[in-house]
Scaffold this motif. Structure first.
Motif, PDB file in Angstrom:
ATOM      1  N   LYS A 129      36.728  36.035  38.160  1.00 33.59           N
ATOM      2  CA  LYS A 129      37.191  36.645  38.133  1.00 33.59           C
ATOM      3  C   LYS A 129      37.835  37.013  36.991  1.00 33.59           C
ATOM      4  CE  LYS A 129      40.119  39.023  41.533  1.00 33.59           C
ATOM      5  NZ  LYS A 129      39.668  39.927  42.559  1.00 33.59           N
ATOM      6  N   HIS A 173      35.648  39.693  35.543  1.00 34.98           N
ATOM      7  CA  HIS A 173      35.607  41.399  36.331  1.00 34.98           C
ATOM      8  C   HIS A 173      36.138  41.674  36.572  1.00 34.98           C
ATOM      9  CE1 HIS A 173      36.225  43.698  40.331  1.00 34.98           C
ATOM     10  NE2 HIS A 173      34.714  43.205  40.065  1.00 34.98           N
ATOM     11  N   ILE A 174      37.847  41.670  36.287  1.00 30.70           N
ATOM     12  CA  ILE A 174      39.183  42.273  36.759  1.00 30.70           C
ATOM     13  C   ILE A 174      39.284  43.112  35.711  1.00 30.70           C
ATOM     14  CG2 ILE A 174      41.987  42.447  35.817  1.00 30.70           C
ATOM     15  CD1 ILE A 174      41.904  39.850  37.630  1.00 30.70           C
ATOM     16  N   ASN A 212      36.381  45.709  35.586  1.00 30.13           N
ATOM     17  CA  ASN A 212      37.014  46.976  36.769  1.00 30.13           C
ATOM     18  C   ASN A 212      37.191  47.996  36.149  1.00 30.13           C
ATOM     19  OD1 ASN A 212      36.115  47.477  39.201  1.00 30.13           O
ATOM     20  ND2 ASN A 212      38.126  46.363  40.475  1.00 30.13           N
ATOM     21  N   ASN A 213      38.280  47.057  35.707  1.00 28.64           N
ATOM     22  CA  ASN A 213      39.619  48.480  35.036  1.00 28.64           C
ATOM     23  C   ASN A 213      38.452  49.122  34.310  1.00 28.64           C
ATOM     24  OD1 ASN A 213      41.896  47.310  36.634  1.00 28.64           O
ATOM     25  ND2 ASN A 213      42.517  45.711  35.065  1.00 28.64           N
ATOM     26  N   ILE A 264      35.784  50.985  34.460  1.00 22.37           N
ATOM     27  CA  ILE A 264      35.178  51.534  35.310  1.00 22.37           C
ATOM     28  C   ILE A 264      35.884  52.336  35.937  1.00 22.37           C
ATOM     29  CG2 ILE A 264      33.472  51.107  37.199  1.00 22.37           C
ATOM     30  CD1 ILE A 264      32.258  48.872  36.397  1.00 22.37           C
ATOM     31  N   VAL A 265      36.696  51.434  36.803  1.00 23.45           N
ATOM     32  CA  VAL A 265      37.645  52.895  37.116  1.00 23.45           C
ATOM     33  C   VAL A 265      39.055  53.748  36.856  1.00 23.45           C
ATOM     34  CG1 VAL A 265      39.977  52.665  38.786  1.00 23.45           C
ATOM     35  CG2 VAL A 265      38.238  51.315  38.800  1.00 23.45           C
TER      36      VAL A 265
END
Length: 66
Positions: A53, A56-57, A60-61, A63-64
């Motif tokens: 996690k 991943h955070i 993910n940030n 990518i977003v």
């Protein structure tokens, strides 16, 4: 049908009773070992999940936010 064959339910019951009679309760030392192995397993899986996690955070940030 063979003379000593049983239907599946009777065979399952017989096998289950034999299995339970062959089992023994763990003594205190064995119980502590099992409990400790379980605790260590939960801790390891928790740390793995935490680090996944944690990695991943930020990914993910990125990518977003693109």
């Amino acid at each position: 049908m063979a003379p000593n064959s049983k239907n599946p339910i009777q065979q399952f019951y017989t096998d289950s009773v034999q299995f339970l009679n062959a089992c023994k309760r763990p003594d205190a030392v064995e119980y502590k070992q099992i409990a400790m192995a379980t605790v260590v397993g939960f801790a390891v899986m928790g740390f793995i999940g935490f680090f996944v996690k944690l990695v991943h955070i930020p990914i993910n940030n990125m990518i977003v936010s693109s």
